[in-house]
Design an enzyme around this catalytic site. Structure first.
Site, PDB file in Angstrom:
ATOM      1  N   TYR A 204      -5.875  12.404  -5.526  1.00 44.48           N
ATOM      2  CA  TYR A 204      -4.963  12.043  -4.445  1.00 44.48           C
ATOM      3  C   TYR A 204      -4.355  13.344  -3.919  1.00 44.48           C
ATOM      4  O   TYR A 204      -3.713  14.072  -4.661  1.00 44.48           O
ATOM      5  CB  TYR A 204      -3.868  11.099  -4.938  1.00 44.48           C
ATOM      6  CG  TYR A 204      -4.328   9.672  -5.098  1.00 44.48           C
ATOM      7  CD1 TYR A 204      -4.129   8.741  -4.090  1.00 44.48           C
ATOM      8  CD2 TYR A 204      -4.977   9.260  -6.260  1.00 44.48           C
ATOM      9  CE1 TYR A 204      -4.545   7.431  -4.224  1.00 44.48           C
ATOM     10  CE2 TYR A 204      -5.408   7.940  -6.409  1.00 44.48           C
ATOM     11  CZ  TYR A 204      -5.186   7.037  -5.387  1.00 44.48           C
ATOM     12  OH  TYR A 204      -5.620   5.743  -5.527  1.00 44.48           O
ATOM     13  N   HIS A 390       1.037  -3.556  -1.350  1.00 50.92           N
ATOM     14  CA  HIS A 390       1.110  -2.328  -2.152  1.00 50.92           C
ATOM     15  C   HIS A 390       1.574  -2.609  -3.572  1.00 50.92           C
ATOM     16  O   HIS A 390       2.594  -3.268  -3.795  1.00 50.92           O
ATOM     17  CB  HIS A 390       2.068  -1.334  -1.505  1.00 50.92           C
ATOM     18  CG  HIS A 390       2.241  -0.070  -2.287  1.00 50.92           C
ATOM     19  ND1 HIS A 390       1.270   0.910  -2.355  1.00 50.92           N
ATOM     20  CD2 HIS A 390       3.255   0.372  -3.073  1.00 50.92           C
ATOM     21  CE1 HIS A 390       1.687   1.904  -3.123  1.00 50.92           C
ATOM     22  NE2 HIS A 390       2.890   1.591  -3.581  1.00 50.92           N
TER      23      HIS A 390
END
Length: 556
Positions: A204, A390
């Site tokens: 990430y 999420h």
């Protein structure tokens, strides 16, 4: 006859649909599958069909494309398209057994519509129903689909002999027509720059980007992905967050892995989602009457910053890869009738919420209560047109229910095959009007079967979240509408753990310490479920036991 012997294993069994059209003109959605292979598709929800183009290199003899519940090959349904002894194409179905053997099924319900080749690539066009009549067959829905793919020069009876890769994609999309370009439309790109992608499988990457100065307010009217050539299949998904506060000098130049120890704390203000993309997705454009406001920061510097976060999936572990992908936003100074707003639904990311270890399906629920929408929404209500779900790494399902007391309960968004590695802003099939006094209830399902310790709510990747960012218009003052279990409820729960089950919980300990003091067994898990599970909604929309609601209003 195909120019080369081709066996296509195409995963999903179907039910025939006599009303399926013989051809579809455009296949706008595309998914790179690696190794020079690509999937394209389109669908008609009402007519109940989806059409795929599978592109494979010339000389390929075996191709596998499968759909399973969560990427698990055991139990996956497969269909096989092959050349029989009469040199004709025949379709049969296969199912993968527990020992990963391909077992032929009695029915073959795919329809091969066409094939073509340019001497370099073979293209097969295959049609199937979206909602098969057979309950045992895989049903495609509007949520995330776990797609399996492989190619090989050899034919094997066991699936484990193939190199199977998993791909996450939303096949059934809701997309507004892309508006024609207007003379006053501007473009703004938010991208990483020359990232040397690590050879590790998962990375990430975060970069702070200074946005163009806009002293006058603009509207974002849509965006589309800008994926670097050669990065197709490498960039798994990405998000862009607007920073709602000015950033210090130490934060503005950050360009490194998101989990690096050098990541400054000042980036926590960069949490307002303005764009999200994942593999298989196209761009998204807002309804013609609405735009997302940006710029024109009254009384403050015209400079704004954003953070772009990319998930790289370097499955082959290659080194030397360089990427500059991101999003291209379309902006206009000609403000539309309505401002787009974003409301954060779900649970506060605090340690009040907890998921015990070893639980394959544990639910937590957050409430946006009627008293909050009564105070925060305009009299005529709002129209929600898009949603982004999420969680962190243990989330497996997220759903939000829209409840109007004494009238109805309906689903706003439900991703039954949700994956935290595939998060994008998705348009709803049609806008949903939410009125003052309505409730929005978000439930997340977590799988902690591989964890040994309790998982607490919080900001780090090892903590958990349960959120739904809903995009709507007209913009109201309501920005957060979430809940947490009350202190009184938790006090009673920890006291029960101490008195009945001998846990070393105490009022002198913090919430985190109390949760970590419990040895989680069947009875302890059941007690926590009773403490946190939502009751059936009554006409008064009463949440379970005692909950603390949090509604935040204001402009940023």
């Amino acid at each position: 006859m195909l120019p080369t012997a081709l066996l296509l294993i195409f995963g999903l069994t179907l039910a025939a649909d006599a009303s399926t059209p013989s051809q579809v003109e455009k296949l706008p959605y595309k998914l790179p599958l690696g190794g020079g292979c690509q999937l394209s598709w389109n669908f008609n929800w009402r007519a109940n069909f989806i059409v795929f183009n599978v592109e494979v290199p010339q000389g390929t003899t075996v191709v596998g494309l499968g759909f399973s519940d969560r990427g698990k090959v055991e139990g996956a349904d497969f269909g096989i398209v092959y050349i029989d002894a009469s040199e004709l194409l025949t379709i049969a179905d296969f199912r993968v057994t527990e020992d990963k053997t391909l077992k032929r099924q009695p029915k073959s319900e795919y329809e091969l519509k066409a094939w073509d080749t340019d001497g370099k690539t073979i293209v097969l066009t295959i049609l199937r129903p979206i909602r098969p009549k057979e309950l045992t067959f895989y049903k495609i829905d509007r949520g995330t689909t776990h797609l399996l793919f492989f190619k090989s020069p050899f034919v094997w009876d066991r699936l484990q002999d193939y190199d199977v890769s998993e791909h996450l994609v939303q096949l059934i999309k809701s997309q507004l027509p892309i508006p024609p370009p207007q003379p006053d439309t501007k473009q703004m790109e938010v991208r990483v720059s020359g990232v040397q992608v690590p050879s590790s499988e998962t990375t990430y990457w975060c970069r702070v980007v200074r946005l163009p100065e806009m002293r006058e307010q603009h509207h974002i009217i849509g965006y589309e992905p800008v994926i670097s050539k050669g990065s197709e299949g490498l960039v798994h998904h990405l998000e862009v967050f607007l920073c709602v506060e000015d950033l210090s000098e130490s934060v503005r130049d950050y360009d490194a892995p998101c989990n690096s120890e050098t990541k400054p704390l000042g980036m926590t203000s960069c949490r307002k989602v303005i764009g999200a993309w994942a593999m298989g997705a196209t761009g998204i454009f807002y309804p013609s009457e609405a735009g997302l406001p940006i710029g024109g920061r009254s009384g403050r510097s015209g400079t704004q910053y954003a953070v772009i976060e990319l998930h790289y999936n370097n499955a082959a572990g290659k080194s030397g890869l360089v990427d500059s992908s991101g999003l291209r936003f379309y902006l206009t100074r000609r403000l539309r009738k309505f401002d787009v707003g974003i409301i954060e639904l779900g649970l506060d990311y605090l340690p009040y919420s907890a998921v015990p270890p070893g639980e394959p399906r544990f639910e937590l629920t957050g409430f946006c209560l009627p008293k909050c929408t009564n105070e925060g929404l305009p009299p005529d209500g709002i129209k929600i047109f898009a949603s982004q779900l999420h969680t962190h790494t243990t989330g497996v399902r997220v759903k939000t229910i829209h409840h109007r007391p004494r009238h109805f309960v309906r689903v706003l968004n439900d991703d039954k095959h949700y994956s935290p590695h595939f998060q994008e802003i998705r348009l709803l099939p049609e806008p949903i009007r939410v009125l003052p006094g309505d409730a929005l209830v978000t439930t997340c399902t977590f799988d902690t079967s591989k964890r040994r310790n309790v998982t607490l709510g919080g900001l780090t990747i090892n903590n958990e979240m349960c959120l739904n960012y809903v995009f709507y218009y007209p913009k109201s003052q309501l920005e957060l509408c979430k809940s947490i279990v009350s202190d009184n409820t938790l006090d009673r729960f920890f006291k029960k753990m101490n008195v009945l089950y001998g846990a070393e919980t105490s009022r002198k300990k913090t919430i985190e310490e109390n949760y970590q003091s419990i040895e989680w067994g069947r009875m302890e898990v059941a007690a926590l479920k009773q403490c946190t599970a939502p009751a059936v909604f009554t006409s008064r929309a009463t949440p379970p036991l005692e909950w603390k609601s949090r509604a935040t209003t204001g402009t940023t």
